[in-house]
Enzyme design. Structure first.
Site, mmCIF file in Angstrom:
data_model
loop_
_atom_site.group_PDB
_atom_site.id
_atom_site.type_symbol
_atom_site.label_atom_id
_atom_site.label_comp_id
_atom_site.label_asym_id
_atom_site.label_seq_id
_atom_site.Cartn_x
_atom_site.Cartn_y
_atom_site.Cartn_z
ATOM 1 N N HIS A 91 135.429 14.209 104.346
ATOM 2 C CA HIS A 91 135.367 12.814 104.802
ATOM 3 C C HIS A 91 136.161 11.861 103.897
ATOM 4 O O HIS A 91 136.952 11.049 104.369
ATOM 5 C CB HIS A 91 133.922 12.313 104.870
ATOM 6 C CG HIS A 91 133.022 13.166 105.709
ATOM 7 N ND1 HIS A 91 133.450 13.820 106.839
ATOM 8 C CD2 HIS A 91 131.706 13.475 105.581
ATOM 9 C CE1 HIS A 91 132.431 14.485 107.370
ATOM 10 N NE2 HIS A 91 131.359 14.296 106.623
ATOM 11 N N LYS B 114 132.322 21.649 109.977
ATOM 12 C CA LYS B 114 132.341 21.836 108.546
ATOM 13 C C LYS B 114 130.955 22.309 108.065
ATOM 14 O O LYS B 114 129.984 22.031 108.770
ATOM 15 C CB LYS B 114 132.775 20.554 107.845
ATOM 16 C CG LYS B 114 131.702 19.453 107.873
ATOM 17 C CD LYS B 114 132.122 18.263 107.103
ATOM 18 C CE LYS B 114 131.389 18.147 105.804
ATOM 19 N NZ LYS B 114 129.972 17.838 105.886
#
Ligand code: BG6
Length: 486
Positions: free
Chosen positions: A236, A144
């Site tokens: 997350h 990411k």
């Protein structure tokens, strides 16, 4: 421990920050525990012209410092370095990928291409691998941020997907590799007692916090383009939410688990301007103190302009429109330079049907389950108990479970687990394309709304728990953030 088949781990961006802080230390840890076996080797790739020996010296200088002293072993380090080769590669020259193919032809086994580079290089690297026919049996690992919004993430996924099949693509969200997140699955699906308590009938609200004490740690320029929504919420926090809220999958196969997470992401109530204005708070840290150390404001960090509007904190209320969770608010928050480094999930149970034993039982949250992911992985269940003596006076008490008291010995870190999973070809802890794009789709109205606002994030002093608006957000719903003393 499963012995891996032979493999070559090709690390693009081998001189970058991610490689030195996370990837190489994790590979070294796995090497020390024997999990990488003798059958693997690493080919470090970066633009700088140097040979393997010079790269080893670079590792000595930069990687060593990121390996914890309890796993440090000089002899193993020497052996580990001996498994690392280096190749300079200029992405602008496709022919250099043919040289890479020639070097790899001499090595047997599966090829893993780990892209520890900025996302702007993902497409050129994939095209280079394709031109040298290296895509055919390889696995590709993407870090990411995968894009900065839905459209850019679709563009990356389309380009990578034209070259690699979905089952060859490993999108890393390192939170999924954390021991504690695995434990959440064990808690929910390995115990019969929790499942009946895991629903709207008994749960009043759920909070998920990922708080950091750290600031942007010299990554000001990167962070300025990212902000907390892209850096933490889209990935997350939404992944944690999906694991907390998902239905039991029919098996633990990668796609069965990912299908269930996707269903949660699809059930998130869509936001519009009104709900973003009401339910999403963004903040930016000003100067303050972490412990006793004074720290500068975000806008005084190197690489950050003085008029930056980038958020370093986000708090939001989320609703999941499905049978299990209808009407249960999920409050999420994350931020840098907060009061404490902690990641935890707080499940607040409803009050008793009526206050038979007095007012204490009439409040939601008297029964509360707190699952701490880091630091000090633990679980704590709050109940009310009678104080000894005369009368019926109730007091909050708790049952504690500290995992490190039960499980001694080596604990894998998230990267170590995920890298081993790539080597073994296990996809369950990696984010599938549809999950990732759904998460972008869901945050898009927040991005759009903020982009239209003249007023930027609300300030908070470093070392506090974010702007007062974050508390006001919960106050609207008659509750407050739970900040545990541990
Ligand atoms: C990364 C973010 O994904 O996660 C960082 O880019 C953040 O900004 C980090 O600090 C937090 O991870 P952990 O494992 O330290 O909680």
């Amino acid at each position: 421990m499963t012995t891996p088949s032979p493999y070559t781990f090709v690390l693009f961006g081998a001189t970058g920050d991610l490689s030195l802080r996370k990837v190489l230390p994790a590979l070294f840890r796995a090497f020390c525990t024997g999990e990488l076996a003798e059958v693997g080797n690493i080919l470090a790739v970066a633009r700088s012209p140097m040979d393997a020996q010079a790269y080893h010296a670079w590792c000595e200088q930069h990687v060593r410092a990121h390996i914890k002293s309890d796993v440090w072993d000089e002899a193993q380090w020497k052996r580990f370095l001996a498994t690392i080769d280096y190749m300079p590669l200029d992405l602008g020259r496709k022919a250099e990928f043919d040289t890479l193919a020639e070097r790899l032809a001499k090595r047997e086994g599966v090829r893993i291409f780990y892209l520890a580079t900025g996302p702007s290089l993902f497409i050129p690297i994939c095209e280079g691998l394709h031109s040298a026919k290296l895509n055919e049996n390889g696995r590709i690992v993407l870090e990411k941020p995968l894009g900065h919004d839905l459209a850019s993430s679709v563009a990356i996924n389309d380009a990578v997907g034209a070259i690699f099949r979905e089952d060859q693509i490993y999108r890393i969200d390192h939170y999924l590799g954390k021991e504690a997140v695995q434990n959440l699955l064990a808690l929910r699906f390995g115990n019969a007692i929790f499942e009946p308590m895991w629903r709207r009938d008994l749960i009043e609200s759920i909070q998920i916090t990922i708080a950091e004490e750290l600031g942007v740690e010299g990554r000001g320029e990167f962070y300025e383009q990212t902000g907390a929504l892209r850096d933490m919420v889209q990935n997350h926090l939404l992944q944690l939410l999906a694991i907390v809220a998902m239905e039991p999958p029919f098996s633990m196969d990668a796609d069965a688990v990912r299908d269930e997470k996707l269903r949660v992401l699809r059930s998130l109530r869509a936001l519009d301007d009104d709900t973003v204005a009401r339910n999403v708070v963004r903040g930016q840290y000003g100067a303050g103190a972490i412990g006793k150390t004074a720290v500068p404001a975000y806008t005084d960090e190197p690489g950050v302009p003085a008029d930056s509007q980038t958020e370093t904190f986000v708090a939001l209320k989320v609703e999941i429109d499905n049978w299990r969770w209808a009407g249960v608010p999920f409050f999420l928050r994350t931020g840098k330079r907060l009061g404490e480094r902690v990641a935890e999930i707080v499940v607040n149970y409803r009050a008793t049907p009526y206050p038979l034993l007095g007012e204490a039982t009439a409040h939601a949250g008297a029964n509360r389950l707190v699952i701490r992911l880091q630091p000090n992985e633990s679980m704590r269940l709050y109940c009310l108990a009678k104080q000894p003596g005369e009368g019926m006076n109730l007091q909050s008490v708790h049952l504690d479970l500290a995992f490190d008291q039960f499980f001694k010995g080596h604990r894998m870190d998230a990267y170590e687990r995920l890298l081993l999973d790539v080597i073994h070809g296990r996809l369950a802890l990696f984010v599938r394309r549809d999950e990732q794009e759904q998460a972008w789709r869901w945050v898009a109205p927040i991005q759009a709304y903020w982009a239209r606002q003249h007023k930027g994030p609300k300030r908070y002093a470093a070392g506090t728990w974010g702007p007062p608006a974050a508390s006001a957000l919960l106050a609207q719903y008659g509750t407050c953030w739970v900040e545990e003393d541990n």
